[in-house]
Write a protein that holds these residues in place. Structure first.
Motif, PDB file in Angstrom:
ATOM      1  N   MET A  18       0.736  -1.361  -0.087  1.00 11.05           N
ATOM      2  CA  MET A  18       0.074  -0.092  -0.003  1.00 11.05           C
ATOM      3  C   MET A  18       0.692   1.236   0.109  1.00 11.05           C
ATOM      4  SD  MET A  18      -3.433  -0.686   2.240  1.00 11.05           S
ATOM      5  CE  MET A  18      -2.931  -1.976   3.518  1.00 11.05           C
ATOM      6  N   GLU A  19       2.318   1.135   0.132  1.00 16.98           N
ATOM      7  CA  GLU A  19       2.937   2.192   0.083  1.00 16.98           C
ATOM      8  C   GLU A  19       3.709   2.476  -1.322  1.00 16.98           C
ATOM      9  OE1 GLU A  19       5.986   3.028   3.015  1.00 16.98           O
ATOM     10  OE2 GLU A  19       4.989   2.039   4.636  1.00 16.98           O
ATOM     11  N   GLY A  20       3.579   1.348  -2.082  1.00 18.06           N
ATOM     12  CA  GLY A  20       3.761   1.392  -3.521  1.00 18.06           C
ATOM     13  C   GLY A  20       4.564   0.221  -3.917  1.00 18.06           C
ATOM     14  N   ASN A  21       5.103  -0.826  -3.055  1.00 15.10           N
ATOM     15  CA  ASN A  21       6.062  -1.741  -3.594  1.00 15.10           C
ATOM     16  C   ASN A  21       6.073  -2.906  -2.311  1.00 15.10           C
ATOM     17  OD1 ASN A  21       7.973  -3.466  -4.479  1.00 15.10           O
ATOM     18  ND2 ASN A  21       9.700  -2.147  -3.913  1.00 15.10           N
ATOM     19  N   MET A  22       5.472  -4.102  -2.736  1.00 13.86           N
ATOM     20  CA  MET A  22       5.308  -5.217  -1.775  1.00 13.86           C
ATOM     21  C   MET A  22       6.829  -5.881  -1.447  1.00 13.86           C
ATOM     22  SD  MET A  22       4.170  -8.517  -4.036  1.00 13.86           S
ATOM     23  CE  MET A  22       2.758  -7.867  -5.087  1.00 13.86           C
ATOM     24  N   ARG A  23       7.736  -5.272  -2.067  1.00 13.60           N
ATOM     25  CA  ARG A  23       9.089  -5.684  -1.839  1.00 13.60           C
ATOM     26  C   ARG A  23       9.773  -4.765  -1.249  1.00 13.60           C
ATOM     27  NH1 ARG A  23      10.899 -10.611  -4.198  1.00 13.60           N
ATOM     28  NH2 ARG A  23       9.444 -11.574  -5.708  1.00 13.60           N
ATOM     29  N   GLY A  24       9.257  -3.633  -0.939  1.00 10.94           N
ATOM     30  CA  GLY A  24       9.774  -2.437  -0.260  1.00 10.94           C
ATOM     31  C   GLY A  24       9.733  -2.574   1.297  1.00 10.94           C
ATOM     32  N   PRO A  25      10.079  -1.506   2.001  1.00 13.02           N
ATOM     33  CA  PRO A  25       9.707  -1.487   3.597  1.00 13.02           C
ATOM     34  C   PRO A  25       8.116  -1.207   3.853  1.00 13.02           C
ATOM     35  CG  PRO A  25      11.109   0.339   2.924  1.00 13.02           C
ATOM     36  CD  PRO A  25      10.852  -0.362   1.518  1.00 13.02           C
ATOM     37  N   SER A  26       7.826  -1.408   5.035  1.00 17.69           N
ATOM     38  CA  SER A  26       6.696  -0.928   5.631  1.00 17.69           C
ATOM     39  C   SER A  26       7.054  -0.102   6.684  1.00 17.69           C
ATOM     40  CB  SER A  26       5.953  -2.203   6.377  1.00 17.69           C
ATOM     41  OG  SER A  26       4.824  -1.736   7.135  1.00 17.69           O
ATOM     42  N   THR A  27       6.849   1.409   6.262  1.00 19.55           N
ATOM     43  CA  THR A  27       7.297   2.304   7.380  1.00 19.55           C
ATOM     44  C   THR A  27       6.715   2.469   8.804  1.00 19.55           C
ATOM     45  OG1 THR A  27       7.555   3.962   5.325  1.00 19.55           O
ATOM     46  CG2 THR A  27       7.053   4.917   7.538  1.00 19.55           C
ATOM     47  N   ALA A  28       5.255   1.902   8.885  1.00 16.94           N
ATOM     48  CA  ALA A  28       4.682   1.596  10.052  1.00 16.94           C
ATOM     49  C   ALA A  28       5.641   0.700  10.853  1.00 16.94           C
ATOM     50  CB  ALA A  28       3.334   1.113   9.993  1.00 16.94           C
ATOM     51  N   ASP A  29       5.974  -0.321  10.364  1.00 19.19           N
ATOM     52  CA  ASP A  29       6.764  -1.243  10.958  1.00 19.19           C
ATOM     53  C   ASP A  29       8.351  -0.788  11.338  1.00 19.19           C
ATOM     54  OD1 ASP A  29       5.042  -3.570  10.999  1.00 19.19           O
ATOM     55  OD2 ASP A  29       5.116  -3.474   9.155  1.00 19.19           O
ATOM     56  N   CYS A  30       8.824   0.077  10.413  1.00 19.48           N
ATOM     57  CA  CYS A  30      10.056   0.734  10.614  1.00 19.48           C
ATOM     58  C   CYS A  30       9.898   1.689  11.947  1.00 19.48           C
ATOM     59  CB  CYS A  30      10.399   1.403   9.630  1.00 19.48           C
ATOM     60  SG  CYS A  30      10.866   0.540   8.131  1.00 19.48           S
ATOM     61  N   GLU A  31       8.697   2.355  12.002  1.00 23.78           N
ATOM     62  CA  GLU A  31       8.482   3.192  13.176  1.00 23.78           C
ATOM     63  C   GLU A  31       8.589   2.527  14.603  1.00 23.78           C
ATOM     64  OE1 GLU A  31       5.280   5.234  11.675  1.00 23.78           O
ATOM     65  OE2 GLU A  31       6.576   6.900  10.504  1.00 23.78           O
ATOM     66  N   LYS A  32       7.660   1.232  14.421  1.00 24.52           N
ATOM     67  CA  LYS A  32       7.647   0.431  15.585  1.00 24.52           C
ATOM     68  C   LYS A  32       9.008  -0.215  15.857  1.00 24.52           C
ATOM     69  CE  LYS A  32       4.271  -1.937  14.004  1.00 24.52           C
ATOM     70  NZ  LYS A  32       2.989  -2.926  14.017  1.00 24.52           N
ATOM     71  N   SER A  33       9.934  -0.451  15.043  1.00 26.52           N
ATOM     72  CA  SER A  33      11.277  -0.967  15.458  1.00 26.52           C
ATOM     73  C   SER A  33      12.074  -0.176  16.079  1.00 26.52           C
ATOM     74  CB  SER A  33      11.972  -1.460  14.189  1.00 26.52           C
ATOM     75  OG  SER A  33      11.258  -2.970  13.723  1.00 26.52           O
ATOM     76  N   TYR A  34      11.938   1.293  15.450  1.00 27.79           N
ATOM     77  CA  TYR A  34      12.691   2.365  16.060  1.00 27.79           C
ATOM     78  C   TYR A  34      12.464   2.721  17.570  1.00 27.79           C
ATOM     79  CZ  TYR A  34      14.525   7.193  16.503  1.00 27.79           C
ATOM     80  OH  TYR A  34      15.393   8.125  17.073  1.00 27.79           O
ATOM     81  N   ALA A  35      10.874   2.673  17.715  1.00 26.49           N
ATOM     82  CA  ALA A  35      10.394   3.215  18.922  1.00 26.49           C
ATOM     83  C   ALA A  35      10.917   2.116  19.858  1.00 26.49           C
ATOM     84  CB  ALA A  35       8.728   3.238  18.981  1.00 26.49           C
ATOM     85  N   ARG A  36      10.956   0.768  19.547  1.00 29.89           N
ATOM     86  CA  ARG A  36      11.369  -0.332  20.281  1.00 29.89           C
ATOM     87  C   ARG A  36      12.864  -0.482  20.867  1.00 29.89           C
ATOM     88  NH1 ARG A  36      12.847  -5.352  19.194  1.00 29.89           N
ATOM     89  NH2 ARG A  36      12.281  -5.246  16.947  1.00 29.89           N
ATOM     90  N   THR A  37      13.740   0.086  19.930  1.00 31.44           N
ATOM     91  CA  THR A  37      15.394   0.016  20.123  1.00 31.44           C
ATOM     92  C   THR A  37      16.077   1.106  20.077  1.00 31.44           C
ATOM     93  OG1 THR A  37      15.902  -0.417  17.803  1.00 31.44           O
ATOM     94  CG2 THR A  37      15.032  -2.368  18.848  1.00 31.44           C
ATOM     95  N   GLY A  38      15.268   2.306  19.376  1.00 29.36           N
ATOM     96  CA  GLY A  38      16.048   3.563  19.321  1.00 29.36           C
ATOM     97  C   GLY A  38      16.809   3.583  18.318  1.00 29.36           C
ATOM     98  N   ILE A  39      16.953   2.484  17.512  1.00 30.59           N
ATOM     99  CA  ILE A  39      17.878   2.459  16.266  1.00 30.59           C
ATOM    100  C   ILE A  39      16.901   2.715  14.928  1.00 30.59           C
ATOM    101  CG2 ILE A  39      19.366   0.853  15.039  1.00 30.59           C
ATOM    102  CD1 ILE A  39      20.151  -0.476  17.372  1.00 30.59           C
ATOM    103  N   PRO A  40      17.346   3.811  14.047  1.00 30.61           N
ATOM    104  CA  PRO A  40      16.504   3.855  12.991  1.00 30.61           C
ATOM    105  C   PRO A  40      16.587   2.736  11.861  1.00 30.61           C
ATOM    106  CG  PRO A  40      18.257   5.360  13.093  1.00 30.61           C
ATOM    107  CD  PRO A  40      18.194   4.695  14.452  1.00 30.61           C
ATOM    108  N   SER A  41      15.727   2.508  11.205  1.00 33.86           N
ATOM    109  CA  SER A  41      15.765   1.368  10.131  1.00 33.86           C
ATOM    110  C   SER A  41      16.654   2.045   8.915  1.00 33.86           C
ATOM    111  CB  SER A  41      14.305   0.824   9.778  1.00 33.86           C
ATOM    112  OG  SER A  41      13.684   1.972   9.117  1.00 33.86           O
ATOM    113  N   ALA A  42      16.838   1.264   8.189  1.00 36.47           N
ATOM    114  CA  ALA A  42      17.688   1.638   6.798  1.00 36.47           C
ATOM    115  C   ALA A  42      16.395   2.466   6.154  1.00 36.47           C
ATOM    116  CB  ALA A  42      17.913   0.469   6.053  1.00 36.47           C
ATOM    117  N   ASN A  43      15.217   2.061   6.058  1.00 34.37           N
ATOM    118  CA  ASN A  43      14.230   2.951   5.404  1.00 34.37           C
ATOM    119  C   ASN A  43      14.050   4.323   6.015  1.00 34.37           C
ATOM    120  OD1 ASN A  43      11.817   3.638   3.896  1.00 34.37           O
ATOM    121  ND2 ASN A  43      10.682   3.072   5.604  1.00 34.37           N
ATOM    122  N   LEU A  44      14.260   4.420   7.587  1.00 40.09           N
ATOM    123  CA  LEU A  44      13.788   5.781   8.244  1.00 40.09           C
ATOM    124  C   LEU A  44      15.331   6.561   7.948  1.00 40.09           C
ATOM    125  CD1 LEU A  44      12.186   4.740  11.477  1.00 40.09           C
ATOM    126  CD2 LEU A  44      11.229   5.536   9.261  1.00 40.09           C
TER     127      LEU A  44
END
Length: 408
Positions: free
Chosen positions: A319-345
């Protein structure tokens, strides 16, 4: 998931069997939740006959778990007829409902039919918050009454608590309420886009600070240090893993017969009104594409520090445009959990801070009297429109130079 169910699911994956299906009977609903991703108008739901034919095809294909959902399933006058037919085919039935229409008689009938569980959405323990989200006064009271009716019949009830800005402070209260009325509890901190692609409701998602607080609440996550620990680097097993069960052992069918990998993955793979269920499952080119996705093939995610632990959803990525791309909502959850930004962010931040470039194309040289005439005409036009030109070319500017890039 129990050990037995896990074993059945793994065997289904090996055999290519659709183990679990969610079938939405209707998109119509008696609540108008502010975060809902559905269009509640009826655009031609499948008939009772069509649904029974589909259920028979699902049973023949090997489907074991059947989740009936909506919209609000109890708005269909043939709901119990459909349910009885499904149980006769020996499906393990799970229901999703707001339960506003469930009373003692309906609860007793669900018990008699052997429904495995009933999931009911509760957004807050406070009526003023829950009812504001559903836009139906009294809806919290009626849903809680229904839970009590169902529990009195011995039915398993799961309270589903979707978090958003409006109820972010209430999840402790909802869990306490679930314990009080002897129901199980599940929490989901993600608002998803509408199925038509409208992303405006994503503004309701809880912010980073709220997610960070939630992910450090040991009442919900257990050991917070372990839950928020730095993720290990992706190994070969992680790189070869499936992103989720969508299209592998599970799928979703809409009230109009559209076949999707998942309710959160609106990639149409066929329509059961036009093709047999099993033919879509086995032969859909779209499903084959979904099944080919592995972490190692994702250019951004395979290089990400969160690759081995991310909850990346290919449907949200789609729904962001590419099923083989990142999911920003999940990137944001990973960042909130660990404090480490994802490659996408990190890439988004870099792109946002990069200077914007403008390409200037070659144009024929303009010299002498023609250049003077153009300049005079342009100045006169600007004066008439009372517009001040944004800039003038510097004295050293050569209009015949090669194409170049200029930083704004």
């Amino acid at each position: 998931m129990s050990a037995l169910m896990q074993e059945m699911s793994e065997r289904a994956l090996r055999l290519g069997v659709p183990f679990s299906v969610q079938l939405d009977l209707t998109y119509r609903c008696n609540e108008k939740c502010i975060h809902c991703y559905l269009d509640h108008d009826d655009h031609g739901e499948m008939t009772t006959v069509e649904i029974k034919r589909l259920l028979k095809e699902m049973a023949d294909a090997g489907v074991f778990i059947l989740t009936l959902s909506g919209g609000e399933i109890f708005l269909r006058k043939d709901f119990f007829e459909i349910l009885e037919y499904a149980r006769a085919l020996t499906f393990c039935i799970k229901l999703k409902t707001n339960a506003v229409l469930i009373r003692q008689a309906q609860a007793a009938r669900l018990r008699d039919l052997g429904v495995e569980s009933v999931q009911i959405s509760i957004y807050s323990h406070r009526p003023e918050v829950h009812d504001a989200i559903t836009k139906v006064p009294g809806s919290l009271r009626r849903s809680i009454d229904a839970i009590r009716f169902l529990r009195a019949q011995g039915l398993k009830v799961v309270v589903a608590n979707v978090l958003m800005t409006q109820n972010m402070q209430d999840y402790h209260g909802v869990r306490a309420l679930a314990e009080e009325i002897d129901a199980r509890y599940t929490l989901d901190p993600t608002i998803t886009p509408k199925m038509d692609g409208d992303r405006s409701i994503l503004d309701l998602n809880a912010g980073e600070s709220a997610l960070r607080t939630l992910f450090r609440d040991e009442y919900f996550v257990g050991n917070a240090d372990e839950f928020c620990a730095l993720p290990p680097a992706p190994d070969q097993s992680s790189l070869a893993s499936l992103p989720c069960s969508a299209g592998h052992t599970a799928c979703y069918v809409s009230p109009y017969g559209e076949f999707y990998p998942c309710v959160q993955f609106p990639l149409s793979c066929g329509n059961v009104r036009q093709q047999r269920f099993i033919d879509i499952w086995r032969n859909s080119e779209q499903l084959k594409e979904v099944r080919s996705i592995r972490l190692r093939d994702l250019s951004s995610c395979s290089q990400c520090a969160h690759g081995s632990t991310c909850t990346r959803c290919p449907g949200l990525a789609f729904m962001e445009g590419n099923m083989r791309g990142p999911s920003t909502a999940d990137c944001e959850k990973s960042y909130a959990r660990t404090g480490i930004p994802s490659a996408n962010l990190l890439a988004k931040k870099q792109n946002a801070s990069a200077p914007r470039l403008v390409q200037i194309q070659i144009v024929p040289a303009i010299t002498g009297s023609r250049l003077s005439s153009i300049a005079t005409s342009a100045s006169a036009e600007a004066a008439r429109e009372k517009v001040v030109p944004m800039c003038s070319p510097p004295a050293s500017y050569n209009i015949n130079q090669d194409i170049h890039s200029s930083t704004l």
